[in-house]
Design an enzyme around this catalytic site. Structure first.
Site, mmCIF file in Angstrom:
data_model
loop_
_atom_site.group_PDB
_atom_site.id
_atom_site.type_symbol
_atom_site.label_atom_id
_atom_site.label_comp_id
_atom_site.label_asym_id
_atom_site.label_seq_id
_atom_site.Cartn_x
_atom_site.Cartn_y
_atom_site.Cartn_z
ATOM 1 N N LYS A 160 0.858 -1.181 0.000
ATOM 2 C CA LYS A 160 0.000 0.000 0.000
ATOM 3 C C LYS A 160 0.895 1.233 0.000
ATOM 4 C CE LYS A 160 -3.891 1.962 2.684
ATOM 5 N NZ LYS A 160 -4.814 1.732 3.827
ATOM 6 N N SER A 195 -9.762 1.722 2.892
ATOM 7 C CA SER A 195 -8.913 2.519 2.043
ATOM 8 C C SER A 195 -7.861 1.710 1.284
ATOM 9 C CB SER A 195 -8.204 3.586 2.875
ATOM 10 O OG SER A 195 -7.341 2.976 3.824
ATOM 11 N N SER A 229 -10.008 -0.659 7.046
ATOM 12 C CA SER A 229 -9.437 -0.556 5.695
ATOM 13 C C SER A 229 -8.692 -1.769 5.170
ATOM 14 C CB SER A 229 -8.508 0.650 5.619
ATOM 15 O OG SER A 229 -9.281 1.808 5.460
HETATM 16 N N1 GLN Z 1 -13.351 4.118 6.257
HETATM 17 C C1 GLN Z 1 -12.788 4.558 7.488
HETATM 18 C C2 GLN Z 1 -12.370 6.009 7.328
HETATM 19 O O1 GLN Z 1 -12.663 6.561 6.348
HETATM 20 C C3 GLN Z 1 -11.617 3.704 7.858
HETATM 21 C C4 GLN Z 1 -10.406 3.974 7.059
HETATM 22 C C5 GLN Z 1 -9.244 3.152 7.468
HETATM 23 O O2 GLN Z 1 -9.364 2.108 8.116
HETATM 24 N N2 GLN Z 1 -8.073 3.640 7.112
HETATM 25 O O3 GLN Z 1 -11.781 6.584 8.172
#
Ligand code: GLN
Length: 484
Positions: free
Chosen positions: A76, A151, A175
């Site tokens: 990532k 994400s 995410s």
């Molecule tokens: N969807 C959640 C957010 O927007 C979690 C994102 C994540 O785990 N990085 O914060």
């Protein structure tokens, strides 16, 4: 080659069936062929990868290779990689080349693995659909009109299309698990502190954890073996031995007590997803587990608590992106204030700005007690619910996400609807517990993930529970037709 497990790839490399250079080229070819339609990679590291592969081949010849030496992977784009761009999918860091490796990257390099490239993601990991990336949305290989989740959507699309044997992700509120669910993958978010956060661009420091996005629990265990461990450069990493996560994969599940929180099966859950999850849980009964309903009474507080804590921490973490030290700088600033304001105004996307404003507000004098302090109290209540539950059961199960993959653009105008995509994953991060998502079936051709939540540092048990399910089912082996 691209449907082999890490163990099979490792055996082939060690036997000399093919070289790491050949294997790496095979994946680079797949990336070149498919990345145009998927947009899964921000940076493809051809040259860098082939150099690493050559070094791995040397180790294989000299018999100094480890289990994962010569196996390619995708990172990532949130992990700092020396000499390779690390953008966190933001215009702000579009030109950022890290002078050092994140601990996770360093350890994986030391194991002799090969970095194919850096995967797309939501900007600074803020999102559930991979639509907030400066580099454009990622497509879900199961249906190109749909999102891969976020994400870590680039890593998930990479894995669903088998453009890499394994990938890394990070999980602040879901995410790793939510994209794993939407893309038919095995994703593991370890206990907070299990994996070093050093060199991982911070979103919300008290919630962020890195973990694998894999084709199977066995593969995830193999990568976690390399990722986990104490790091003196991360003051929140925990000094505790790392077990061999593959050693207990096949332990019996006889007598395993599974808790199903009634709050995870509420009216927000799609009924077809619910039916799929119920079928998966029945399979565990046939493997010797017993099921009981439990309650996590403060579950409803998870999303509002998270959306105070995470933005508060991100507003502080992102203050370093000021146009002075690194990253985007506006043209011809009039003075220092103008430099800050325009660099940040131009460099950050809409969702990131929304979070910074929410967080700054929640932390400001006069509101701190009402929002931030209150959120921390709620966080404690949520952790206590789990503590209570784990007195009665060994593992908690439920859906990972309330629906299957949604259409690109479907939720972009409604941040709250987007935030609810993580309704079942966020509480795990708030409590610091380990969680997994594993493939459990399909609804209208789209994957459904089963979530497993364990007690602190019980990653090995979660992997064992996942592995035995994968010995009895073949959901995790399904690959979309177009990417066979
Ligand atoms: N969807 C959640 C957010 O927007 C979690 C994102 C994540 O785990 N990085 O914060």
């Amino acid at each position: 080659m691209h449907n082999k497990s890490l163990s099979e790839l490792s055996a082939s490399l060690h036997q000399g069936d093919f070289t790491s250079a050949e294997l790496t080229q095979h994946y680079l070819d797949r990336i070149n062929k498919y990345n145009g339609e998927l947009n899964a990679f921000i940076t493809v590291a051809d040259e860098h990868a082939l150099k690493q592969a050559e070094a791995a081949d040397l180790r294989l010849q000299q018999k100094t290779a480890g289990k994962l030496t010569g196996i390619p992977l995708a990172h990532k784009d949130i992990f700092c990689t020396q000499g390779l761009r690390t953008s966190s999918a933001s215009k702000m860091l579009d030109n950022f080349i890290s002078p050092y490796d994140a601990t996770v990257v360093e350890k994986i390099n030391a194991a002799g693995m090969v970095t194919l490239g850096k995967t797309n993601m939501d900007e600074f990991a803020m999102g559930s659909s991979n639509e907030t990336s400066f580099y454009g949305p990622v497509k879900n290989p199961w249906d190109l009109e749909r999102v891969p989740g976020g994400s870590s959507g680039g890593s998930a699309a990479t894995m669903a299309a088998r453009l890499a044997p394994i990938a890394t992700g990070t999980d602040t509120g879901g995410s790793i698990r939510q994209p794993a669910s939407l893309c038919n993958l095995t994703g593991l978010k370890p206990t907070y502190g299990r994996v070093s956060r050093y060199g991982m661009i911070a979103f919300a420091s008290s919630l962020d954890q890195a973990g694998p996005l894999a084709a199977s629990a066995e593969d995830a265990a193999l990568l976690l073996n390399e990722m986990a461990g104490f790091d003196e450069r991360d003051s929140t990493s925990v000094e505790r031995d790392v077990p061999d996560y593959t050693a207990t994969l096949s332990d019996s599940l006889q007598g395993l007590k599974i808790g199903l929180p009634k709050e995870f099966f509420d009216e927000g859950l799609d009924s077809d997803v619910a039916a799929t999850i119920e079928t998966a849980i029945k399979m565990y009964e046939s493997l010797g587990a017993t099921i009981r309903e439990i309650t996590l009474p403060n579950s409803a507080l998870a999303v509002p608590t998270y959306y105070v804590v995470a933005p508060a921490e991100c507003s502080s973490n992102l203050s370093r992106m000021d146009g002075v030290r690194f990253g985007h700088r506006c043209d011809e600033p009039k003075d220092l204030d103008d430099l800050y304001a325009r660099s940040r105004g131009e460099g950050f996307g809409e969702e990131v700005k929304r979070r910074i404003m929410m967080g700054t507000y929640a932390l400001s004098a006069g509101y701190y007690d009402a929002y931030y302090l209150k959120a921390q109290q709620c966080r404690r209540l949520i952790s206590d619910d789990f503590k209570q539950a784990f007195k009665e059961v060994d593992v908690i199960m439920g859906p990972t996400a309330p629906t299957t993959a949604f259409k690109t653009g479907e939720k972009t105008d409604d941040p709250i609807a987007m935030y609810l995509a993580d309704i079942y994953t966020i509480s795990t991060n708030l409590a610091g517990l380990p969680g997994m998502s594993i493939p459990a079936g399909f609804v209208n051709g789209l994957p459904v993930g089963l979530q497993l939540i364990g007690n602190y540092f019980e990653e090995a048990k979660l992997l064992n529970i996942a592995h035995l399910y994968q010995q009895a089912t073949n959901w995790h082996q399904q690959v979309p037709d177009a990417f066979q």
